[in-house]
Design an enzyme around this catalytic site. Structure first.
Site, PDB file in Angstrom:
ATOM      1  N   SER A   1     -12.097  -3.599  -9.559  1.00 56.20           N
ATOM      2  CA  SER A   1     -11.808  -3.568  -8.115  1.00 56.20           C
ATOM      3  C   SER A   1     -11.642  -4.972  -7.545  1.00 56.20           C
ATOM      4  O   SER A   1     -11.389  -5.128  -6.353  1.00 56.20           O
ATOM      5  CB  SER A   1     -12.917  -2.829  -7.372  1.00 56.20           C
ATOM      6  OG  SER A   1     -14.181  -3.412  -7.664  1.00 56.20           O
TER       7      SER A   1
ATOM      8  N   ASN B   1     -25.001  -1.202  -6.668  1.00 59.75           N
ATOM      9  CA  ASN B   1     -24.849  -0.046  -5.779  1.00 59.75           C
ATOM     10  C   ASN B   1     -25.316  -0.335  -4.354  1.00 59.75           C
ATOM     11  O   ASN B   1     -24.635   0.001  -3.385  1.00 59.75           O
ATOM     12  CB  ASN B   1     -25.586   1.168  -6.359  1.00 59.75           C
ATOM     13  CG  ASN B   1     -24.983   1.624  -7.670  1.00 59.75           C
ATOM     14  OD1 ASN B   1     -23.923   1.115  -8.073  1.00 59.75           O
ATOM     15  ND2 ASN B   1     -25.629   2.565  -8.333  1.00 59.75           N
TER      16      ASN B   1
ATOM     17  N   HIS C   1       5.372  18.737  30.737  1.00 61.10           N
ATOM     18  CA  HIS C   1       6.455  19.272  29.882  1.00 61.10           C
ATOM     19  C   HIS C   1       7.646  18.327  29.824  1.00 61.10           C
ATOM     20  O   HIS C   1       8.777  18.755  29.580  1.00 61.10           O
ATOM     21  CB  HIS C   1       6.924  20.648  30.370  1.00 61.10           C
ATOM     22  CG  HIS C   1       5.814  21.602  30.655  1.00 61.10           C
ATOM     23  ND1 HIS C   1       5.307  22.473  29.719  1.00 61.10           N
ATOM     24  CD2 HIS C   1       5.067  21.780  31.773  1.00 61.10           C
ATOM     25  CE1 HIS C   1       4.316  23.168  30.252  1.00 61.10           C
ATOM     26  NE2 HIS C   1       4.136  22.761  31.496  1.00 61.10           N
TER      27      HIS C   1
ATOM     28  N   SER D   1      20.741  -4.525  16.441  1.00 65.45           N
ATOM     29  CA  SER D   1      21.338  -3.752  15.360  1.00 65.45           C
ATOM     30  C   SER D   1      22.363  -4.634  14.667  1.00 65.45           C
ATOM     31  O   SER D   1      23.046  -5.439  15.307  1.00 65.45           O
ATOM     32  CB  SER D   1      22.009  -2.513  15.937  1.00 65.45           C
ATOM     33  OG  SER D   1      23.004  -2.051  15.043  1.00 65.45           O
TER      34      SER D   1
ATOM     35  N   LYS E   1      22.949  -2.878  21.043  1.00 63.80           N
ATOM     36  CA  LYS E   1      21.598  -2.326  20.861  1.00 63.80           C
ATOM     37  C   LYS E   1      20.477  -3.342  21.060  1.00 63.80           C
ATOM     38  O   LYS E   1      20.574  -4.486  20.642  1.00 63.80           O
ATOM     39  CB  LYS E   1      21.463  -1.726  19.452  1.00 63.80           C
ATOM     40  CG  LYS E   1      22.273  -0.489  19.222  1.00 63.80           C
ATOM     41  CD  LYS E   1      21.804   0.693  20.067  1.00 63.80           C
ATOM     42  CE  LYS E   1      20.525   1.295  19.558  1.00 63.80           C
ATOM     43  NZ  LYS E   1      20.702   1.978  18.267  1.00 63.80           N
TER      44      LYS E   1
ATOM     45  N   GLU F   1       7.920   1.576  18.143  1.00 61.83           N
ATOM     46  CA  GLU F   1       8.309   2.542  17.105  1.00 61.83           C
ATOM     47  C   GLU F   1       7.462   2.373  15.845  1.00 61.83           C
ATOM     48  O   GLU F   1       7.005   3.351  15.246  1.00 61.83           O
ATOM     49  CB  GLU F   1       9.786   2.353  16.718  1.00 61.83           C
ATOM     50  CG  GLU F   1      10.769   2.866  17.754  1.00 61.83           C
ATOM     51  CD  GLU F   1      12.194   2.531  17.336  1.00 61.83           C
ATOM     52  OE1 GLU F   1      12.692   3.150  16.390  1.00 61.83           O
ATOM     53  OE2 GLU F   1      12.805   1.644  17.954  1.00 61.83           O
TER      54      GLU F   1
ATOM     55  N   GLN G   1     -15.823   3.483  -5.159  1.00 58.13           N
ATOM     56  CA  GLN G   1     -15.020   2.267  -5.183  1.00 58.13           C
ATOM     57  C   GLN G   1     -13.699   2.469  -4.439  1.00 58.13           C
ATOM     58  O   GLN G   1     -13.089   1.520  -3.962  1.00 58.13           O
ATOM     59  CB  GLN G   1     -14.761   1.866  -6.633  1.00 58.13           C
ATOM     60  CG  GLN G   1     -13.992   0.588  -6.801  1.00 58.13           C
ATOM     61  CD  GLN G   1     -14.037   0.110  -8.240  1.00 58.13           C
ATOM     62  OE1 GLN G   1     -15.078  -0.312  -8.726  1.00 58.13           O
ATOM     63  NE2 GLN G   1     -12.913   0.180  -8.926  1.00 58.13           N
TER      64      GLN G   1
HETATM   65  N1  ARG Z   1     -17.020  -2.077  -7.696  1.00 57.82           N
HETATM   66  C1  ARG Z   1     -18.008  -1.095  -7.417  1.00 57.82           C
HETATM   67  C2  ARG Z   1     -17.676  -0.345  -6.113  1.00 57.82           C
HETATM   68  O1  ARG Z   1     -16.842  -0.796  -5.397  1.00 57.82           O
HETATM   69  C3  ARG Z   1     -19.359  -1.743  -7.284  1.00 57.82           C
HETATM   70  C4  ARG Z   1     -20.486  -0.857  -7.631  1.00 57.82           C
HETATM   71  C5  ARG Z   1     -20.433  -0.490  -9.071  1.00 57.82           C
HETATM   72  N2  ARG Z   1     -21.612   0.152  -9.485  1.00 57.82           N
HETATM   73  C6  ARG Z   1     -21.686   0.760 -10.664  1.00 57.82           C
HETATM   74  N3  ARG Z   1     -22.796   1.301 -10.992  1.00 57.82           N
HETATM   75  N4  ARG Z   1     -20.636   0.822 -11.459  1.00 57.82           N
HETATM   76  O2  ARG Z   1     -18.216   0.685  -5.805  1.00 57.82           O
END
Ligand code: ARG
Length: 461
Positions: free
Chosen positions: A28, A115, A161, A282, A288, A295, A327
């Site tokens: 990530s 975590n 309306h 345009s 235009k 938009e 994630q």
């Molecule tokens: N990259 C992970 C996330 O965004 C971090 C936590 C990962 N924890 C794990 N036990 N794999 O959630």
């Protein structure tokens, strides 16, 4: 980004290194490096708490702070080398820290898990983003107030309306927008308040065996308190859903404003002029001038609604506690934030620069029999039941349609032909000014009420 064979963070129980594709697929860091500041702030607070609780020595703590500062400086200087093999922002920073300060760096992860770390980082990031969004929304509100104050007595047709209904003032219409943004801000504020609790110390899911004090790290990071339950702390992303939902409602409002701006700026309406700097031309049609900004904002609401559905679906059916699914919360959160900030910014810049074409607005109000209700109310004041008055005025409007004239352009004799309750004073209520001035109560469209609403708005903003 460099690659690496055996994962140094959790390689212990593994006998082969991660498949190269799986490594990239599960990483990530490509997107969560956006949270580097929050990750470092969280680590500093965690280290300070560990130190204050005598879990981490003074020497280790000092080195960790120094090392984290260096890592942050390298990231900000663009010299930091992000590694996909190190999966995410957390492990990249921790690994770089250990590279700089050695064994002390390895002590930072005591009593912590990625975590609770990621749950903390994303809350901190979102909290900061919510403050940026709030500031932009406030700027938009000030822009609306600015325009409303200029146009508080400008007469335009009010629609139901999308048919001309009754005369209103442009200022009144704009203040309706103001109210929507006011509620949007309060929704984001609710989201911020419910989210502002620290998951740090929940560790992987069950808490930790070290004598930590979660109140210390919570306070250091500006959270109101630590979260109550360690499982809940690492597993729920309801705050992300709440953010997406508040953002969706806000974007829905912006898309409605956009639609009105688009309509009003077409030559068919010709109610407003959007400054050239918010429009494009345009490549084929020289005449235009397209209202691209509204938009695009109208269009961008779609991706935000989509992310709301994505996040709901992401969390649906996930068992406690943390799952890798989580994630997937980040990219939608980041995209919503970028979309919302950009859209509100464009609106905040554009709205106070809108030019009202007062004569056209006035003319269109006159053409739509917009004072028909006023004539009915007039007859009621003279003693006629409202249902009968409705019928009488309907007939007068029919004559107006057939002869292409507004009610105010008929003679007294003609009008008296519909009811002898009508006298010369009828013309006061058939004028557009008379009509708006008569709606003179709290929340009404009378110019002096709009002025009062603007004053109240300035006080609460
Ligand atoms: N990259 C992970 C996330 O965004 C971090 C936590 C990962 N924890 C794990 N036990 N794999 O959630």
């Amino acid at each position: 980004m460099s690659e690496q064979k055996v994962n140094q963070q959790w390689g212990g129980r593994f006998s082969e290194s991660t498949d190269a594709f799986v490594q990239a697929f599960t990483a990530s860091v490509q997107f969560d490096q956006r949270m580097y500041k929050e990750d470092i702030a969280g680590s500093k607070a965690h280290a300070e708490m560990l130190h204050r609780q005598n879990i981490l020595s003074k020497e280790d703590f000092d080195l960790i702070i120094k090392g984290l500062n260096e890592v942050q400086a390298a990231i900000e200087a663009g010299t930091f080398e992000w590694s996909v093999a190190l999966e995410d922002v957390h492990m990249n920073i921790e690994s770089a820290l250990t590279g700089k300060i050695g064994i002390s760096g390895k002590r930072l992860h005591t009593g912590r898990s990625r975590n609770d770390q990621v749950a903390t980082d994303i809350r901190l990031w979102l909290r900061n983003t919510l403050d940026l969004i709030d500031a932009e929304l406030k700027r938009l509100q000030l822009g609306i107030l600015d325009l409303a104050a200029r146009e508080y007595d400008t007469i335009m047709p009010g629609f139901t309306h999308l048919q001309v209904a009754q005369p209103i003032t442009f200022g009144h219409h704009l203040m309706a927008w103001f109210e929507m943004i006011k509620r949007d801000r309060s929704r984001f504020a609710d989201c911020r308040a419910r989210m502002n609790y620290s998951p740090l110390g929940a560790a992987a899911l069950a808490g930790t065996t070290y004598p930590i004090d979660r109140h210390i790290s919570a306070e250091l990071l500006g959270f109101d308190a630590p979260t109550e339950n360690s499982l809940d702390s690492v597993s729920d992303r309801d705050f992300a859903i709440e953010f997406a939902s508040s953002a969706s409602i806000m974007m829905m409002h912006l898309s409605r404003f956009s639609e009105e701006l688009v309509l009003w700026s077409t030559p068919a309406f010709d109610f407003i002029d959007l400054p050239d700097r918010f429009c494009t031309g345009s490549s084929i049609m020289p005449q235009k001038k397209n209202p691209d900004v509204p938009e695009l904002v109208r269009g961008k609401s779609g991706r935000v609604f989509g992310h709301l559905m994505g996040l709901l679906t992401l969390m649906k059916s996930q068992p406690l506690a943390y799952n890798k699914d989580n994630q997937e919360d980040k990219e939608p959160i980041f995209d919503i934030a970028d979309t919302v900030l950009g859209s509100v910014r464009a609106f905040a810049d554009m709205v106070p620069a809108i030019i009202a074409k007062k004569e056209n607005m006035y003319l269109r109000t006159k053409l739509g029999f917009s004072t028909a209700t006023d004539l009915a109310d007039y007859l009621v004041r003279k003693g006629m039941p409202f249902r009968d008055a409705h019928e009488v005025v309907g007939k007068a409007v029919k004559l107006g349609v057939d002869t292409a004239r507004d009610l105010s352009e008929m003679s007294l004799d003609e009008l008296r032909g519909f009811s002898d309750l009508i006298d010369a004073d009828v013309f006061e209520c058939l004028t557009l000014e008379g009509s708006v001035n008569a709606r003179n109560h709290f929340g009404g469209t009378a110019p002096n009420q709009v002025k009062a609403a603007i004053e109240r708005a300035k006080a609460v903003i």
